[in-house]
Design a protein around this motif. Sequence first.
Motif, PDB file in Angstrom:
ATOM      1  N   GLY A 673       0.821  -1.201   0.000  1.00 48.59           N
ATOM      2  CA  GLY A 673       0.000   0.000   0.000  1.00 48.59           C
ATOM      3  C   GLY A 673       0.855   1.249   0.000  1.00 48.59           C
ATOM      4  N   PHE A 674       0.175   2.406  -0.088  1.00 51.24           N
ATOM      5  CA  PHE A 674       0.830   3.709  -0.170  1.00 51.24           C
ATOM      6  C   PHE A 674       0.082   4.696   0.717  1.00 51.24           C
ATOM      7  CE2 PHE A 674       0.681   1.391  -4.149  1.00 51.24           C
ATOM      8  CZ  PHE A 674       2.012   1.230  -4.465  1.00 51.24           C
ATOM      9  N   TYR A 675       0.766   5.744   1.147  1.00 46.48           N
ATOM     10  CA  TYR A 675       0.107   6.729   1.989  1.00 46.48           C
ATOM     11  C   TYR A 675       0.807   8.081   1.869  1.00 46.48           C
ATOM     12  CZ  TYR A 675       3.941   5.419   5.142  1.00 46.48           C
ATOM     13  OH  TYR A 675       5.180   5.152   5.687  1.00 46.48           O
ATOM     14  N   ILE A 676       0.035   9.134   2.161  1.00 44.91           N
ATOM     15  CA  ILE A 676       0.557  10.492   2.257  1.00 44.91           C
ATOM     16  C   ILE A 676       0.082  11.056   3.587  1.00 44.91           C
ATOM     17  CG2 ILE A 676       0.579  12.803   1.275  1.00 44.91           C
ATOM     18  CD1 ILE A 676      -0.002  11.630  -1.430  1.00 44.91           C
ATOM     19  N   SER A 677       1.000  11.488   4.419  1.00 47.23           N
ATOM     20  CA  SER A 677       0.694  12.097   5.712  1.00 47.23           C
ATOM     21  C   SER A 677       0.916  13.604   5.592  1.00 47.23           C
ATOM     22  CB  SER A 677       1.587  11.504   6.810  1.00 47.23           C
ATOM     23  OG  SER A 677       1.373  12.175   8.042  1.00 47.23           O
ATOM     24  N   ILE A 678      -0.114  14.379   5.911  1.00 45.92           N
ATOM     25  CA  ILE A 678      -0.082  15.822   5.667  1.00 45.92           C
ATOM     26  C   ILE A 678      -0.264  16.582   6.978  1.00 45.92           C
ATOM     27  CG2 ILE A 678      -1.161  17.718   4.397  1.00 45.92           C
ATOM     28  CD1 ILE A 678      -2.225  15.600   2.443  1.00 45.92           C
ATOM     29  N   PRO A 679       0.650  17.477   7.336  1.00 40.57           N
ATOM     30  CA  PRO A 679       0.443  18.332   8.505  1.00 40.57           C
ATOM     31  C   PRO A 679      -0.696  19.313   8.225  1.00 40.57           C
ATOM     32  CG  PRO A 679       2.446  18.971   7.349  1.00 40.57           C
ATOM     33  CD  PRO A 679       1.941  17.748   6.662  1.00 40.57           C
ATOM     34  N   LEU A 680      -1.639  19.390   9.150  1.00 40.16           N
ATOM     35  CA  LEU A 680      -2.822  20.212   8.909  1.00 40.16           C
ATOM     36  C   LEU A 680      -2.499  21.692   8.839  1.00 40.16           C
ATOM     37  CD1 LEU A 680      -5.564  18.464  11.084  1.00 40.16           C
ATOM     38  CD2 LEU A 680      -5.295  18.430   8.614  1.00 40.16           C
ATOM     39  N   ASP A 681      -1.379  22.102   9.427  1.00 43.62           N
ATOM     40  CA  ASP A 681      -1.129  23.545   9.460  1.00 43.62           C
ATOM     41  C   ASP A 681      -0.644  24.108   8.132  1.00 43.62           C
ATOM     42  OD1 ASP A 681       1.470  22.664   9.397  1.00 43.62           O
ATOM     43  OD2 ASP A 681       2.022  23.406  11.378  1.00 43.62           O
ATOM     44  N   ILE A 682      -0.438  23.270   7.100  1.00 38.91           N
ATOM     45  CA  ILE A 682      -0.153  23.834   5.784  1.00 38.91           C
ATOM     46  C   ILE A 682      -1.453  24.071   5.012  1.00 38.91           C
ATOM     47  CG2 ILE A 682       2.109  22.750   5.667  1.00 38.91           C
ATOM     48  CD1 ILE A 682       0.987  20.777   3.652  1.00 38.91           C
ATOM     49  N   MET A 683      -2.593  23.702   5.619  1.00 40.59           N
ATOM     50  CA  MET A 683      -3.881  23.921   4.974  1.00 40.59           C
ATOM     51  C   MET A 683      -4.780  24.848   5.782  1.00 40.59           C
ATOM     52  SD  MET A 683      -4.774  20.102   3.596  1.00 40.59           S
ATOM     53  CE  MET A 683      -4.896  19.423   5.244  1.00 40.59           C
ATOM     54  N   THR A 684      -4.314  25.261   6.961  1.00 42.58           N
ATOM     55  CA  THR A 684      -5.135  26.090   7.829  1.00 42.58           C
ATOM     56  C   THR A 684      -4.400  27.383   8.148  1.00 42.58           C
ATOM     57  OG1 THR A 684      -4.242  25.048   9.831  1.00 42.58           O
ATOM     58  CG2 THR A 684      -6.204  24.048   8.846  1.00 42.58           C
ATOM     59  N   ILE A 685      -5.055  28.256   8.873  1.00 42.76           N
ATOM     60  CA  ILE A 685      -4.456  29.548   9.210  1.00 42.76           C
ATOM     61  C   ILE A 685      -3.824  29.534  10.593  1.00 42.76           C
ATOM     62  CG2 ILE A 685      -6.046  30.798   7.714  1.00 42.76           C
ATOM     63  CD1 ILE A 685      -7.647  31.537  10.217  1.00 42.76           C
ATOM     64  N   LYS A 686      -3.811  28.363  11.242  1.00 39.91           N
ATOM     65  CA  LYS A 686      -3.233  28.247  12.579  1.00 39.91           C
ATOM     66  C   LYS A 686      -2.163  27.167  12.600  1.00 39.91           C
ATOM     67  CE  LYS A 686      -5.847  31.199  14.912  1.00 39.91           C
ATOM     68  NZ  LYS A 686      -5.280  32.368  15.627  1.00 39.91           N
ATOM     69  N   PRO A 687      -1.059  27.379  13.312  1.00 41.80           N
ATOM     70  CA  PRO A 687      -0.069  26.305  13.462  1.00 41.80           C
ATOM     71  C   PRO A 687      -0.654  25.147  14.262  1.00 41.80           C
ATOM     72  CG  PRO A 687       0.464  28.147  14.906  1.00 41.80           C
ATOM     73  CD  PRO A 687      -0.669  28.606  14.041  1.00 41.80           C
ATOM     74  N   SER A 688      -0.202  23.934  13.974  1.00 40.79           N
ATOM     75  CA  SER A 688      -0.733  22.749  14.640  1.00 40.79           C
ATOM     76  C   SER A 688       0.257  21.610  14.482  1.00 40.79           C
ATOM     77  CB  SER A 688      -2.087  22.362  14.025  1.00 40.79           C
ATOM     78  OG  SER A 688      -2.525  21.110  14.505  1.00 40.79           O
ATOM     79  N   THR A 689       0.225  20.676  15.421  1.00 37.15           N
ATOM     80  CA  THR A 689       1.026  19.458  15.295  1.00 37.15           C
ATOM     81  C   THR A 689       0.196  18.299  14.764  1.00 37.15           C
ATOM     82  OG1 THR A 689       0.561  18.829  17.591  1.00 37.15           O
ATOM     83  CG2 THR A 689       2.557  20.130  17.179  1.00 37.15           C
ATOM     84  N   ASN A 690      -1.097  18.504  14.486  1.00 38.01           N
ATOM     85  CA  ASN A 690      -1.965  17.444  14.003  1.00 38.01           C
ATOM     86  C   ASN A 690      -1.676  17.124  12.543  1.00 38.01           C
ATOM     87  OD1 ASN A 690      -3.324  17.206  16.458  1.00 38.01           O
ATOM     88  ND2 ASN A 690      -4.796  18.792  15.911  1.00 38.01           N
ATOM     89  N   GLN A 693      -3.934  11.583   7.282  1.00 39.34           N
ATOM     90  CA  GLN A 693      -3.283  10.629   6.387  1.00 39.34           C
ATOM     91  C   GLN A 693      -4.267  10.134   5.341  1.00 39.34           C
ATOM     92  OE1 GLN A 693      -0.206   7.942   7.827  1.00 39.34           O
ATOM     93  NE2 GLN A 693      -1.314   6.215   6.962  1.00 39.34           N
ATOM     94  N   ILE A 694      -3.823  10.153   4.097  1.00 36.09           N
ATOM     95  CA  ILE A 694      -4.569   9.569   2.997  1.00 36.09           C
ATOM     96  C   ILE A 694      -3.813   8.318   2.560  1.00 36.09           C
ATOM     97  CG2 ILE A 694      -5.409   9.900   0.647  1.00 36.09           C
ATOM     98  CD1 ILE A 694      -5.510  12.870   1.196  1.00 36.09           C
ATOM     99  N   SER A 695      -4.477   7.178   2.585  1.00 41.73           N
ATOM    100  CA  SER A 695      -3.810   5.931   2.226  1.00 41.73           C
ATOM    101  C   SER A 695      -4.666   5.166   1.232  1.00 41.73           C
ATOM    102  CB  SER A 695      -3.551   5.074   3.467  1.00 41.73           C
ATOM    103  OG  SER A 695      -4.753   4.788   4.146  1.00 41.73           O
ATOM    104  N   TRP A 696      -4.015   4.351   0.450  1.00 44.05           N
ATOM    105  CA  TRP A 696      -4.757   3.492  -0.469  1.00 44.05           C
ATOM    106  C   TRP A 696      -3.928   2.248  -0.728  1.00 44.05           C
ATOM    107  CZ3 TRP A 696      -2.211   7.861  -1.922  1.00 44.05           C
ATOM    108  CH2 TRP A 696      -1.320   7.793  -2.985  1.00 44.05           C
ATOM    109  N   GLN A 697      -4.631   1.185  -1.082  1.00 44.46           N
ATOM    110  CA  GLN A 697      -3.974  -0.068  -1.403  1.00 44.46           C
ATOM    111  C   GLN A 697      -4.606  -0.651  -2.660  1.00 44.46           C
ATOM    112  OE1 GLN A 697      -4.516  -2.871   1.801  1.00 44.46           O
ATOM    113  NE2 GLN A 697      -6.578  -2.133   2.230  1.00 44.46           N
ATOM    114  N   PRO A 698      -3.832  -1.390  -3.441  1.00 43.32           N
ATOM    115  CA  PRO A 698      -4.375  -1.916  -4.695  1.00 43.32           C
ATOM    116  C   PRO A 698      -5.558  -2.849  -4.492  1.00 43.32           C
ATOM    117  CG  PRO A 698      -1.984  -2.014  -4.687  1.00 43.32           C
ATOM    118  CD  PRO A 698      -2.409  -1.656  -3.296  1.00 43.32           C
TER     119      PRO A 698
END
Length: 731
Positions: A673-690, A693-698
């Motif tokens: 399988g494959f996955y992408i883990s994304i820090p939420l603070d690159i999509m929001t206006i506030k810094p965050s440690t959250n 994850q988007i994952s998929w498998q064949p």
Amino acid sequence: MKLCLPIILSISLGTTFYAYAETNLKVSQTDFGGTGLMQMPSGRMAEPGEFNIGASVNDDYHQYTASIQLMSWLESTVRYTRVPDLYFSDDPEYSGDNLYTDKGIDFKIRLWQEGYWLPETSVGVRDFGGTGLFDGEFVAATKRFGNLDVTLGVGWGYLGQRGNVANPFCKANDEYCSRQGDYKGTGGSVDFERWFKGPAAIYGGFEYQTPYDPLRLKVEYDGNDYSQDFPVTRGGKDLTPHTPWNIGLNYRLGDWGDAKVSYQRGDTLTLGFNIYTNFNHMSATWRDEPKQEINEQAIENTEWNKVAKQIETNAGYHNNTIYVDGDTVIVSGEQKKYRDREEALDRTAAILSNNTNPNIRVFKVVEQTDGMNLKQTAIDKEKYLEAANYLSTEATVKDSFVDTEPEHSDNTSVADTRDRWSYGVEPVLNQAIGGPEAFYLYSLGMNLNSDYWLTDNIELGGSVYVNFIDNYDKFNYVDYSPHVRNYATPRVRTMFRAYVHDNPVRLNHLQLTWFEQPLEEVYTQMYGGYLEMMFAGIGGEVLYRPMNRNWAIGFDANLVSQREPDSWFGVYNEDFFYYDSYNPNDCGAEPWKCQGYVLNKGTTGHLTGYYMPQWAMFEDTLFKVSAGKFLGGDVGARVDFSKQFKSGVIVGAYATFTDLTAEEYGEGSYNKGFYISIPLDIMTIKPSTNRTQISWQPITRDGGQMLNKQHYLFEKTDARSPWYQKPSSTK
């Protein structure tokens, strides 16, 4: 009480896309044959971090790709190719009208960069983890001459079927003169034995940057004669090229995508589209509370509860406790706001400097998680103020930070912001791509979460899953299907339709967890209850993680029982059950037609090694290897590799190899399988440690499956040697 609402689904709305553009001629790793616009690959690499999703459509194939430039020298692509005229199988009860889909993985490695005389040269393998229908190898060299990019290459397999040149390896060894015609197992295996064997072909072409900046022209000579394509060998279609030359146009849509059109083989029109982003360049603008200005006013009586609140909101240390020991102030808390820990420490030191008298000479910040101490940073107040007030041209704020092992404190706290109860709502998207029943299987719902801390390190947590929409009714593994015709493993994962589609509201998990730190470098957790949607049981994990080291080692062991889908609290008490409406007398010699094999009671556990290389070739990467017993009883190892980019986005892939044969495992041969883990603070206006994850498998099978634990100690102890929460470059 705190409300936690991670906006997981906002990833599709909040991402800013970037495209890689060079002076004069604009190229990317997919411009010359990467997404089906044209057929032949080039030797060119893109900028590290470039990610694109593409689609191309013609009468013969529908192709979908996702490509990532993992390193400056390594490109990887996941590819799905659908054949419009052919169904997945001849059994309509099995796959219905789902089109035949070939799944493959490509990679390309740069041998050397372009120089004044030398072309940029790469070697690559296509479809190395598929069924062999589109597999091929190549060596390609690309050189730029002003606005012209010229490529010359040699291809094997699908890329060299034209056979217009003798295979150079055949002259060295006769085994390279012919190529094996079938694939190993049930597809998905890596057929090293086929690489660089059989017919070979010279191919080439050029890409021209027109005077009109968004428009590029491409012309290529194709190395494939299409005589062995799947629509030809299975469907009897005639794909004989009228000409080996292909021509195409690429139109750049701003800095985020491309529209493409090509005319191939003298009779085939192909349309394509790509969208781009670069994980190194992604950024966000935060509306953040500024760091406090240093005032150095004389403080007689410190309002410690007020200070604790400021440290929580401004510096991000939640559930913090403040102690005073002589000339030292000790702050203990969990960092919930800043991935850049230096930012958090700087803000904490500023707050403490403004709220302590001259007798205080040292600040100590102890980062904690779940009652466990992770790391202590001692800050010399005098050195900090010297750097913060720019009293020295050489001193920096970072110079005043010294990381050490946390010290035990018997002092009484002067302030405590701990909150015992939290709850939240978490959107959930599960997906599988390329399955026999449907190209895209999905479920969309949400978890209603709640946690209560009985003590500082004992948590009672639970969640209820509510399913909104899914298409799992297409997945016919609940009844008899030709996927697998044996009892090699119990159905530990392939009953997901019964858990989600047939029971849209159910208890997801209810678990009691005890965290403990018996030694400075050893962290443990014990847990019991309903551990995940499909399994209940008890278990534990121990992790050895030295301070500031690039490795760790852990072990977990679990005793589990599979939960009954139709019950919130029940578990199976036998290994077999009969499907609804089936008569046991009708099973005959094929019990799988009417009987399900589940995991009544079983054990699973793994020894896991974590390694973060400090090599330039594998900068910002993590290797995880887990060896042990999987849920289905099979024994083997899972290898997980991930790469983190400057924005904090992590891209990873895993493959699991066990003692199951390819036939016992079923289609796909092994779990991956494959996955992408994304820090939420690159999509929001506030810094965050959250993170989300988007994952998929064949494809989902029962071999090589692991327990989905609620907590992982390597993630919990990240402060020991940061991986998930590395300093952000997006401030």
